[in-house]
Design an enzyme around this catalytic site. Structure first.
Site, PDB file in Angstrom:
ATOM      1  N   ARG A   1     -13.987  -8.355  -0.383  1.00  0.00           N
ATOM      2  CA  ARG A   1     -12.520  -8.344  -0.325  1.00  0.00           C
ATOM      3  C   ARG A   1     -12.339  -7.279   0.541  1.00  0.00           C
ATOM      4  O   ARG A   1     -11.149  -7.405   1.323  1.00  0.00           O
ATOM      5  CB  ARG A   1     -11.921  -8.173  -1.618  1.00  0.00           C
ATOM      6  CG  ARG A   1     -10.230  -8.169  -1.532  1.00  0.00           C
ATOM      7  CD  ARG A   1      -9.791  -8.126  -2.535  1.00  0.00           C
ATOM      8  NE  ARG A   1      -8.348  -8.138  -2.632  1.00  0.00           N
ATOM      9  CZ  ARG A   1      -7.418  -8.204  -3.618  1.00  0.00           C
ATOM     10  NH1 ARG A   1      -7.765  -8.378  -4.704  1.00  0.00           N
ATOM     11  NH2 ARG A   1      -5.978  -8.324  -3.357  1.00  0.00           N
TER      12      ARG A   1
ATOM     13  N   LYS B   1      -3.101  -6.667  -5.517  1.00  0.00           N
ATOM     14  CA  LYS B   1      -3.134  -5.354  -5.222  1.00  0.00           C
ATOM     15  C   LYS B   1      -1.587  -4.684  -5.201  1.00  0.00           C
ATOM     16  O   LYS B   1      -0.595  -5.139  -4.691  1.00  0.00           O
ATOM     17  CB  LYS B   1      -3.496  -5.256  -3.673  1.00  0.00           C
ATOM     18  CG  LYS B   1      -4.893  -5.128  -3.870  1.00  0.00           C
ATOM     19  CD  LYS B   1      -5.458  -4.808  -2.229  1.00  0.00           C
ATOM     20  CE  LYS B   1      -6.763  -4.477  -1.998  1.00  0.00           C
ATOM     21  NZ  LYS B   1      -7.095  -3.864  -0.553  1.00  0.00           N
TER      22      LYS B   1
ATOM     23  N   GLU C   1     -12.389  -5.881  -5.075  1.00  0.00           N
ATOM     24  CA  GLU C   1     -12.716  -5.448  -3.701  1.00  0.00           C
ATOM     25  C   GLU C   1     -14.010  -4.242  -4.113  1.00  0.00           C
ATOM     26  O   GLU C   1     -14.087  -3.220  -3.571  1.00  0.00           O
ATOM     27  CB  GLU C   1     -11.327  -4.427  -3.259  1.00  0.00           C
ATOM     28  CG  GLU C   1     -11.705  -4.173  -1.816  1.00  0.00           C
ATOM     29  CD  GLU C   1     -10.601  -3.698  -1.027  1.00  0.00           C
ATOM     30  OE1 GLU C   1     -10.482  -2.370  -0.767  1.00  0.00           O
ATOM     31  OE2 GLU C   1      -9.286  -4.257  -1.010  1.00  0.00           O
TER      32      GLU C   1
ATOM     33  N   ASN D   1      -9.334  -5.783   4.938  1.00  0.00           N
ATOM     34  CA  ASN D   1      -8.571  -4.585   5.660  1.00  0.00           C
ATOM     35  C   ASN D   1      -9.046  -4.616   7.327  1.00  0.00           C
ATOM     36  O   ASN D   1      -8.996  -3.459   7.716  1.00  0.00           O
ATOM     37  CB  ASN D   1      -9.251  -3.297   4.507  1.00  0.00           C
ATOM     38  CG  ASN D   1      -8.517  -3.332   3.553  1.00  0.00           C
ATOM     39  OD1 ASN D   1      -7.396  -3.257   3.369  1.00  0.00           O
ATOM     40  ND2 ASN D   1      -9.451  -3.378   2.262  1.00  0.00           N
TER      41      ASN D   1
ATOM     42  N   GLU E   1      -1.008 -10.113  10.222  1.00  0.00           N
ATOM     43  CA  GLU E   1      -1.905 -10.682   9.363  1.00  0.00           C
ATOM     44  C   GLU E   1      -2.470 -12.018   9.289  1.00  0.00           C
ATOM     45  O   GLU E   1      -3.488 -12.340   9.007  1.00  0.00           O
ATOM     46  CB  GLU E   1      -1.253 -10.481   7.622  1.00  0.00           C
ATOM     47  CG  GLU E   1      -0.546  -9.167   7.460  1.00  0.00           C
ATOM     48  CD  GLU E   1      -1.769  -8.065   7.062  1.00  0.00           C
ATOM     49  OE1 GLU E   1      -3.007  -8.559   6.797  1.00  0.00           O
ATOM     50  OE2 GLU E   1      -1.479  -7.045   6.642  1.00  0.00           O
TER      51      GLU E   1
ATOM     52  N   ARG F   1       2.567  -0.998 -20.789  1.00  0.00           N
ATOM     53  CA  ARG F   1       1.057  -1.323 -20.487  1.00  0.00           C
ATOM     54  C   ARG F   1       0.989  -2.890 -20.064  1.00  0.00           C
ATOM     55  O   ARG F   1      -0.217  -3.206 -20.321  1.00  0.00           O
ATOM     56  CB  ARG F   1       0.303  -1.136 -21.854  1.00  0.00           C
ATOM     57  CG  ARG F   1       0.227   0.576 -22.292  1.00  0.00           C
ATOM     58  CD  ARG F   1      -0.638   0.636 -23.293  1.00  0.00           C
ATOM     59  NE  ARG F   1      -0.838   2.177 -23.611  1.00  0.00           N
ATOM     60  CZ  ARG F   1       0.089   2.724 -24.621  1.00  0.00           C
ATOM     61  NH1 ARG F   1       1.016   1.983 -24.978  1.00  0.00           N
ATOM     62  NH2 ARG F   1       0.142   4.061 -24.584  1.00  0.00           N
TER      63      ARG F   1
ATOM     64  N   LYS G   1      -6.953 -16.112   2.020  1.00  0.00           N
ATOM     65  CA  LYS G   1      -7.110 -15.011   1.054  1.00  0.00           C
ATOM     66  C   LYS G   1      -7.307 -15.287  -0.490  1.00  0.00           C
ATOM     67  O   LYS G   1      -8.220 -14.561  -1.102  1.00  0.00           O
ATOM     68  CB  LYS G   1      -5.656 -14.357   1.151  1.00  0.00           C
ATOM     69  CG  LYS G   1      -5.630 -13.084   0.346  1.00  0.00           C
ATOM     70  CD  LYS G   1      -4.600 -11.835   0.687  1.00  0.00           C
ATOM     71  CE  LYS G   1      -4.606 -10.858   0.020  1.00  0.00           C
ATOM     72  NZ  LYS G   1      -3.630  -9.778   0.306  1.00  0.00           N
TER      73      LYS G   1
ATOM     74  N   HIS H   1      -7.089  -2.365   9.147  1.00  0.00           N
ATOM     75  CA  HIS H   1      -5.959  -1.495   8.394  1.00  0.00           C
ATOM     76  C   HIS H   1      -6.435   0.166   8.392  1.00  0.00           C
ATOM     77  O   HIS H   1      -5.990   1.032   8.110  1.00  0.00           O
ATOM     78  CB  HIS H   1      -6.149  -1.917   6.882  1.00  0.00           C
ATOM     79  CG  HIS H   1      -5.116  -3.241   6.906  1.00  0.00           C
ATOM     80  ND1 HIS H   1      -5.536  -4.379   7.576  1.00  0.00           N
ATOM     81  CD2 HIS H   1      -4.404  -3.322   6.006  1.00  0.00           C
ATOM     82  CE1 HIS H   1      -4.484  -5.250   7.266  1.00  0.00           C
ATOM     83  NE2 HIS H   1      -3.871  -4.722   6.391  1.00  0.00           N
TER      84      HIS H   1
ATOM     85  N   HIS I   1       4.389  -1.652   8.843  1.00  0.00           N
ATOM     86  CA  HIS I   1       3.123  -1.992   8.576  1.00  0.00           C
ATOM     87  C   HIS I   1       2.242  -2.840   9.434  1.00  0.00           C
ATOM     88  O   HIS I   1       1.033  -2.637   9.757  1.00  0.00           O
ATOM     89  CB  HIS I   1       2.992  -2.239   7.019  1.00  0.00           C
ATOM     90  CG  HIS I   1       1.604  -2.843   6.632  1.00  0.00           C
ATOM     91  ND1 HIS I   1       0.523  -1.729   6.477  1.00  0.00           N
ATOM     92  CD2 HIS I   1       1.171  -3.923   6.400  1.00  0.00           C
ATOM     93  CE1 HIS I   1      -0.656  -2.462   6.123  1.00  0.00           C
ATOM     94  NE2 HIS I   1      -0.331  -3.840   5.929  1.00  0.00           N
TER      95      HIS I   1
ATOM     96  N   HIS J   1      -3.511   1.973   8.913  1.00  0.00           N
ATOM     97  CA  HIS J   1      -2.905   2.984   7.972  1.00  0.00           C
ATOM     98  C   HIS J   1      -2.814   4.571   8.352  1.00  0.00           C
ATOM     99  O   HIS J   1      -1.916   5.283   8.213  1.00  0.00           O
ATOM    100  CB  HIS J   1      -3.894   3.119   6.647  1.00  0.00           C
ATOM    101  CG  HIS J   1      -3.757   1.851   5.865  1.00  0.00           C
ATOM    102  ND1 HIS J   1      -4.529   1.584   4.608  1.00  0.00           N
ATOM    103  CD2 HIS J   1      -2.945   0.788   5.924  1.00  0.00           C
ATOM    104  CE1 HIS J   1      -4.284   0.304   4.194  1.00  0.00           C
ATOM    105  NE2 HIS J   1      -3.029   0.062   4.812  1.00  0.00           N
TER     106      HIS J   1
END
Length: 558
Positions: A439, A341, A435, A443, A383, A319, A425, A446, A463, A450
């Site tokens: 935030r 993330k 997000e 993306n 990026e 955890r 960032k 993206h 990517h 994606h």
């Protein structure tokens, strides 16, 4: 009082970084007075200054200092101007041990030069402002300080040792002295090695108790004082892949072993297609077989795939266990290692299973880029371009002017690109960690990217390649909606192409494109959301008319 430690000093002196490390070492609770003010008001410090003025802020600050110093067994990082209030000075001096972190004007100017969250430095001449602040506040710092530490050496571990050696037994229990002596000997042994990182830059992701530093510099992997400084436990598990392991695994293992850590190695297959449940289970298999406990620190040594998977494993194992990001690709150094993330891919969507889980630190050794293949370097540049396009037009101008240097792996150009990208960032993440709104602008490109990755099959396009093409498509869509002019659209396309990235999208079929873009974390109520430029250097998040989206798809696919 109650074993409290209070850190004072000018902005940028390192109070938060040192305070957090000190609290972990001494098993005390860390509090930042500025973060406490923001928690109480629900507003950022710059906003309080803008709306209420400095006098009102100082009153709030005095109330917070009064309340916090009455607590027990804490390490408190105070705001640079907290000492201006006589009552606050009295509380600090009487209720704990005050440590003055003294820094030169040049050091402070270097550390705060790009920080937009320092209201007092938003002037035409920041140096003059810092000099004036130093002149007026230093007498107050000296008045209440029990210990004075010069922070000219940018190495948290050495600062820690200097502080610990001067603290009394109420802070450093007798049984800890042997460990302290061992650490001192270990650091002395490697003092020459630590000179390698003397020019490293350290930035901060300010998230209250989850804040952490980003250290950027050359030859950091061989420096025990840097690498082990953020690892409190004696157990470490390094997670890497089959490409990075032959290059850096032994070096990092030896560095941590020399710092007194017990190291476990976990080597996974390389590739975006390997970012899946089966490989996540392999990490857990080794951790359990080696009887790693909840104090074990995971070290992500590799690119974005390793960073995302290791972070997710750290969030889930028992955890939650600590982890550190050691990114070795440009893409991971400028983007994926920062912000917390974590996750894995699903056949139906990229990064759809994961958690927000912040690292203890990010250590970006820019020397690792020397072994990076040209294709991977280009993927990382996507990026970098993204950061300039969405939020910093002057940075985009700089990227355009210096793209040939970046592609050629010019050390100075890459160092600046990494630092500025991390600053951008870190500031966005500070404002919107999970997000909920802002935030999402990170993306940019993206949604299209994606879809390319999933549609082509993970690993066919890197990517960063997919994101680069997605940036071109998002720019086209922004132009069709009248948000940017034709010149801006062409500039974006040209800089993506100059980075060695694809600018023409694969033909997946219109229905397949729409189907893939509908599986996106930003979407709400089945509506596809895009990050668009309005204009270059600023961004918006919105849905678009389908007919305009189809025009972009038809124009951009091969």
């Amino acid at each position: 009082m109650g074993g409290n430690i209070f850190l004072v000093g000018l902005m940028g002196a390192g109070k938060t970084t040192v305070g957090r490390a000190l609290a972990k070492r001494l098993n005390k609770r860390f509090i930042d007075s500025d973060h406490e003010i923001e928690e109480r008001t629900g507003a950022s410090i710059p906003l309080i200054f803008e709306i209420e003025g400095e006098a009102s802020f100082r009153q709030r600050e005095a109330e917070v200092i009064r309340d916090l110093t009455a607590q027990h067994d804490i390490v408190l990082a105070t705001g640079g101007g907290a000492v201006l209030n006589p009552e606050s000075r009295a509380f600090l001096k009487e209720r704990g041990t005050v440590i003055y972190l003294r820094a030169s004007v040049n050091s402070i100017l270097q550390r705060t030069s790009h920080d937009k969250n320092r209201p007092l430095l938003q002037t035409a001449d920041p140096r003059k402002t810092i000099e004036e602040l130093s002149r007026t506040r230093e007498p107050f710092y000296n008045e209440i300080a029990h210990i004075v530490i010069d922070t000219g050496r940018p190495n948290v571990q050495f600062l820690m040792q200097s502080i610990l050696s001067q603290l009394g037994p109420e802070h450093v229990p007798t049984e800890a002295h042997a460990s302290l002596q061992q650490d001192h000997q270990s650091l002395s042994k490697y003092s020459m090695t630590s000179q390698l990182s003397s020019t490293a830059d350290t930035l901060h992701v300010d998230l209250g108790t989850r804040s952490y530093p980003i250290t950027i510099g050359q030859s950091l992997l061989g420096d025990p004082a840097v690498l082990a400084a953020h690892i409190v436990s004696s157990r470490v598990a390094i997670v890497t892949n089959t490409v990075v392991a032959p290059l850096y695994l032994e070096q990092v293992s030896k560095t941590l072993t020399a710092a007194g850590k017990q190291v476990t190695q976990i080597v996974l297959p390389d590739g975006e297609e390997e970012k899946n449940w089966a490989n996540l289970m392999k990490v857990f298999d080794v951790l359990l077989a080696e009887k790693c406990d909840r104090k074990t620190t995971l070290v992500a040594l590799g690119g974005g795939v390793i960073g995302d998977m290791t972070g997710f494993a750290a969030a889930a194992y028992m955890r939650g266990v600590p982890f550190i990001q050691v990114p070795t690709t440009l893409l991971s150094q400028v983007d994926s290692s920062v912000g917390g993330k974590t996750g894995i891919n699903h056949p139906l969507g990229k990064n759809m299973i994961g958690a927000f889980y912040q690292p203890q630190a990010v250590i970006a050794d820019t020397s690792t880029l020397n072994t990076l293949p040209a294709r991977e370097l280009s993927a990382g540049l996507s990026e970098v371009i993204k950061h300039g396009a969405i939020i910093d037009a002057p940075f985009f101008d700089w990227i355009e002017a210096n793209m040939s240097k970046l592609v050629a792996k010019d050390a100075d150009a890459l160092a600046y690109a990494i630092k500025r990208s991390c600053e951008i960032k870190a500031d966005v993440v500070r404002q919107d960690e999970r997000e909920g709104g802002l935030r999402a602008i990170l993306n940019f490109g993206h949604t299209f990217g994606h879809a390319i990755e999933a549609g082509m099959g993970y690993g066919v396009w890197l990517h960063g390649e997919a994101v680069g093409c997605g940036i071109v498509m998002a720019a086209d869509l922004s132009h069709r909606l009248g948000f940017i002019d034709a010149v801006s659209k062409e500039r974006i396309t040209a800089v993506v192409k100059a980075a060695g990235l694809p600018t023409v999208a694969p033909d997946l079929g219109t229905e397949r494109w729409l189907e893939l873009m509908e599986v996106d974390k930003k979407n709400e109520g089945g509506q596809i959301k895009f990050i668009l430029l309005k204009p270059l250097g600023t961004s918006v998040i919105m849905t678009v008319p389908q007919e305009v989206l189809l025009q972009t798809l038809n124009a951009c696919i091969s």
